[in-house]
Design an enzyme around this catalytic site. Structure first.
Site, short mmCIF file in Angstrom:
data_model
loop_
_atom_site.label_atom_id
_atom_site.label_comp_id
_atom_site.label_asym_id
_atom_site.label_seq_id
_atom_site.Cartn_x
_atom_site.Cartn_y
_atom_site.Cartn_z
CB SER A 27 2.08 -1.67 -12.76
OG SER A 27 2.30 -0.73 -11.72
CB ALA B 127 4.06 -2.95 -9.50
CE LYS B 128 -3.37 2.12 -7.40
NZ LYS B 128 -3.79 1.85 -6.03
CG LEU B 129 1.30 -5.81 -9.69
CD1 LEU B 129 2.17 -7.03 -9.43
CD2 LEU B 129 1.45 -5.34 -11.14
CE1 TYR C 68 -4.67 -1.74 -3.25
CE2 TYR C 68 -3.75 -2.35 -5.38
CZ TYR C 68 -3.89 -1.44 -4.35
OH TYR C 68 -3.25 -0.24 -4.40
#
Ligand code: PMP
Length: 307
Positions: A65, A158-160, A164
């Site tokens: 990410s 990806a964990k951005l 969120y």
């Protein structure tokens, strides 16, 4: 987090710091534009210390990410692993949630990410207690009016941190309407996932779950649960496309994710799913999941990092 939450120490850029001292400047770039990356990792009391669930996969996704923003995490896997283990051991609780976070620190210069070398990068590990919730009655969910972001807008695997915002709006809408959580459709109107979990559908004893082409975060828990279900001899279609209408006809639905673990869904938009109670297959898979993460079996040992 309440004041009584016993977080004593966090790890920031190589140092253990008292949680109360771990403050950040209002000029931190990551605070303004959400150019950060995060992970969430569960750890469980195995009876002989804590075990981190799929730590290596979470680390992989963390580095992967970060590359998207040219965010240089200057600590290697061995350093972050040693720090995570030390942090877990430093706290009294044995069931917890570990949050790796990396973002651009104070060097405020608008939303630009060019000349990124000028930005200090922060890498943080923190942890808090988190017991499993069994959800014996299951939860009621709604279809969100907010669509899951498309991977033509932001890389959804990806964990951005920034994206969120969309998931939070979906969950907030659900709560305002009296539901526990939301299912998000993607920009094409197909079923994507929950606000912070993946969705699994059970039909006639078979299992289906959307894959990355549905613009989901292809979760680490989902991958593990698919493996468990296959080992229990379920037929699993892991990368399928699911229409909204199919959900109302499903026998069982459940969420899977680091926070959700295995959370049964008993109604959608006010309609009962199956019998409207926690289904047999959901129970069976959930029991197996907890046997494994609590280490009452020695199978799947390579899923765990011992702290
Ligand atoms: N989708 C979203 C949007 C999430 O936030 C999460 C939680 N990280 C998941 C799926 C589940 O992913 P994982 O099992 O890797 O935690």
């Amino acid at each position: 987090m309440s004041e009584s939450t016993p977080i004593e120490t966090v790890w920031i850029d190589g140092e253990f710091v008292e949680a109360a001292e771990a403050t950040e400047s209002v000029l931190a770039h990551g605070l303004h534009y959400g150019a950060g990356v995060l992970e969430g990792v569960r750890y469980y009391d195995s009876g002989m210390g804590s075990v981190l669930f799929h730590w290596d996969d979470h680390l992989d996704r963390f580095y992967r990410s970060a590359r998207l923003f040219d965010l240089d995490i200057e600590y290697d896997r061995a350093e972050l692993t040693a720090a995570a283990i030390e942090l877990v051991r430093a706290h009294e609780f044995r069931d917890g949630y570990l949050r790796p976070l990396a973002y651009f620190g104070p060097s405020f210069d608008g939303p630009s990410l060019h000349e990124i070398e000028a930005f200090p990068t922060r890498v943080v590990l923190m942890t808090w207690p988190r017991a499993s919730r069994i959800h014996d009655d299951g939860i009621d969910v709604m279809t969100s009016s907010w669509r899951r972001l498309s991977s033509t807008q932001v890389p959804t695997t990806a964990k951005l941190t920034g994206p969120y915002a969309s998931n939070m709006l979906a969950r907030l809408e659900a709560r305002r309407n009296g539901y526990e959580d939301a299912i998000m459709l993607n920009s094409q109107g197909e079923v994507a996932e929950g606000s912070t979990a993946n969705l699994v559908v059970v039909d006639d004893g078979d299992i289906r779950t959307p894959g990355p082409a549905a613009d989901i975060l292809d979760g680490i828990t989902k991958t593990a649960v698919v493996e468990l279900a296959r080992d229990l001899e379920y037929h699993v279609e892991d990368r399928t496309r699911i229409s909204r209408g199919e959900l109302y006809d499903a026998d069982e639905l459940f969420f899977v994710g680091t926070g959700a673990e295995i959370t049964p869904i008993v109604s959608l938009d006010g309609m009962a799913i199956g019998s409207g109670t926690v289904g047999h297959h959901t129970r069976r898979i959930r029991e197996r999941f907890f046997e494994v993460v609590r280490r009452t079996t020695d199978e799947y040992d390579d899923w765990f990092t011992y702290a």
